[in-house]
Design an enzyme around this catalytic site. Sequence first.
Site, PDB file in Angstrom:
ATOM      1  N   ASP A   1       0.824  -1.207   0.000  1.00 46.87           N
ATOM      2  CA  ASP A   1       0.000   0.000   0.000  1.00 46.87           C
ATOM      3  C   ASP A   1       0.861   1.260   0.000  1.00 46.87           C
ATOM      4  O   ASP A   1       1.823   1.371   0.763  1.00 46.87           O
ATOM      5  CB  ASP A   1      -0.869  -0.046   1.260  1.00 46.87           C
ATOM      6  CG  ASP A   1      -1.811   1.133   1.344  1.00 46.87           C
ATOM      7  OD1 ASP A   1      -2.699   1.216   0.499  1.00 46.87           O
ATOM      8  OD2 ASP A   1      -1.641   1.965   2.249  1.00 46.87           O
TER       9      ASP A   1
ATOM     10  N   GLU B   1       1.207  -0.653  -5.124  1.00 51.69           N
ATOM     11  CA  GLU B   1       0.095   0.271  -5.251  1.00 51.69           C
ATOM     12  C   GLU B   1       0.720   1.664  -5.267  1.00 51.69           C
ATOM     13  O   GLU B   1       0.969   2.267  -4.231  1.00 51.69           O
ATOM     14  CB  GLU B   1      -0.888   0.139  -4.081  1.00 51.69           C
ATOM     15  CG  GLU B   1      -2.188   0.892  -4.323  1.00 51.69           C
ATOM     16  CD  GLU B   1      -2.369   2.161  -3.500  1.00 51.69           C
ATOM     17  OE1 GLU B   1      -3.275   2.935  -3.813  1.00 51.69           O
ATOM     18  OE2 GLU B   1      -1.599   2.402  -2.544  1.00 51.69           O
TER      19      GLU B   1
END
Length: 652
Positions: free
Chosen positions: A281, A323
């Site tokens: 993330d 990401e």
Amino acid sequence: MNALRMPDDPLRRHFADTLPAALRERALARWDTHAPRLFAALRRTYADAPAFDRALHALVAGMAACAGERSDALHVLDDARERDPRWFLAADMLGYSTYVDRFGGSLRGVAERVPYLQRLGVRYLHLLPFLCPREGDSDGGFAVRDYDRVDPALGDDADLDALTARLRDAGISLCADLVLNHTADDHRWALAARAGDAHHRDYYHVFPDRTLPDAHERTLGQVFPITAPGNFTEVPGLGHVWTTFYPYQWDLNWSNPNVFVEMALTLLRLANRGIEAFRLDSTAYLWKRLGTDSMNQSEAHALIQALRAVVDIVAPGVLLKAEAIVPAPALVPYFGSGDAAGHECHLAYHSTLMATLWAALAERRADPLRAAFARTPALPVGCGWLAYLRCHDDIGWNVLREEAAGNATHAGFDLARIARFYAGAEAGSDARGRAFQSASDAAVHGTNGMTAALCGLDAAREGDNDDALAAAEARFLLLHGLMLAAPGLPTLYMGDEIALGNDDTYADDPLRAGEGRWLHRPAMDWATADAVERASIDGIATDDSADRIGTALRHMLAVRAAEPAFRGDASMRVLGFDDPAVLGLLRGDDVLVLANLSPRDVAVVPQGNHALPLDGWCDLLADDTTTHTLPATLAPHALRWLRRIDMNTARA
Ligand code: GLC
């Protein structure tokens, strides 16, 4: 090289000594291959850090312990994937992304739905954060309090172990978020930092006053300019803490080698529970540098390369997915560049392609898409794009700023107009999305909404207008058909397989009301999902748009799975056509994808010298097996997947 040899390398010896005897040979072979990259990346980053040597020893001891604790079933997976590093790019790979509670209520509920996922053809399941989140608001679980414990609202550790085993048996790889950039402000490291523990204060970026924060702010962007303006939060008794996202998400200080060790070992412990892929993330933000936007810094890449080497040594069956929602030129380096090409992430979200698909639909022209595909390079072996249309986040328009300015290959476009279009605020738009974090109609940040709402299906359903419904269905299927035909591992967003609409009920929940992204995080409608499944199996035409879309989508999925030219790493070439609304892609040598991005009939006139044969095409999406000539026209928003049949074989 004899892997059992003990050269005079204290770290290698330390690793070997801690390993169980049965594993030693295999693990040392992996060490000899990947450790040089690990140490080169770490030395490049941490050579001057005071605690570096001690951290290295802790890392190596932890890696050996995790290698020893890995189960036999996971060792088998590791070996198989080492032999076939392109496994996740097979044509029959399909991803699916969802929140645990929205899809199954709990981890056990998700396990019960595994047969549904199997029937859909899912082989890769991304479950949004399910580790123990912060008390209260947690950004949908992206503020983690404890990485080693399951969110008690979703189940317990045994439920996670049971789920990973069940998914593995079903041939589905579980992907989990690994929130690397920040922890929750009630994580034990943050609590210790607040309590005055200097060791843990160093896990975060803490400043005594606003001098450095102000200096950084001059060049930083804003992720949530409306709901969380600024990048620093004053914490009484501690100081000013770097918080790129919400004030309760404290950015980790990755210039501290202890942070690397903690997060690398966290990853391995989770991998040992059967998680096969990690969505890293907010990878772009890991390294901060004064005078820059503190995104995509070379040290962030070195750190991910080091994480990759750790994985390659201890759990080589595991995938890393970046990401990084950044403009196209900054995206490719997440696969590694230079000597490290192919040694960073296995997967990265193709956010530029995703946003361009939406921009092209609103613009009614294919040339921005032609440019986006043309700028999608072939990747090193064992790397692939994550192709997607929607996810739990907004469609972020900022990645397209450069494209929007226009260039030699395509005219520019107005992102603010596109955002207004998807909010239904432009003439001719029946989209039902909403602007996200945009201060005014002229400003542009992101757009929220489910695919069905953005394509006009929600509006058409309310209006009970058959033509509008048919047009919205065509747009819905066009975008999915292009996403599924793009290179990479395609991933469906939960609910899109039944054209689920927006969820406005979030506004009634005080914890979610201020966060517009909940608009497109509805609970699964299982009654509709079951009905759509039945309709697609029975193959009987119904007058329900969810049935029609669900049936057509499942058909596309089945065709894709059986067509080797749709492998995630099969070649792709962009073809030119006279009409700017026509998109043509050649996948492999023989599969032609044709699309009309406009609401008018268009002529299909190939440009220049791509010498497409006129006849001998079989329509992969139609039920007939006869061969056709190349279509001369395409209907509004039409999509074709055509395969060139070898005429000699066909006639024989
Ligand atoms: C990622 C997530 C997003 C979250 C952010 C902060 O971008 O996709 O939902 O808000 O990270 O963790």
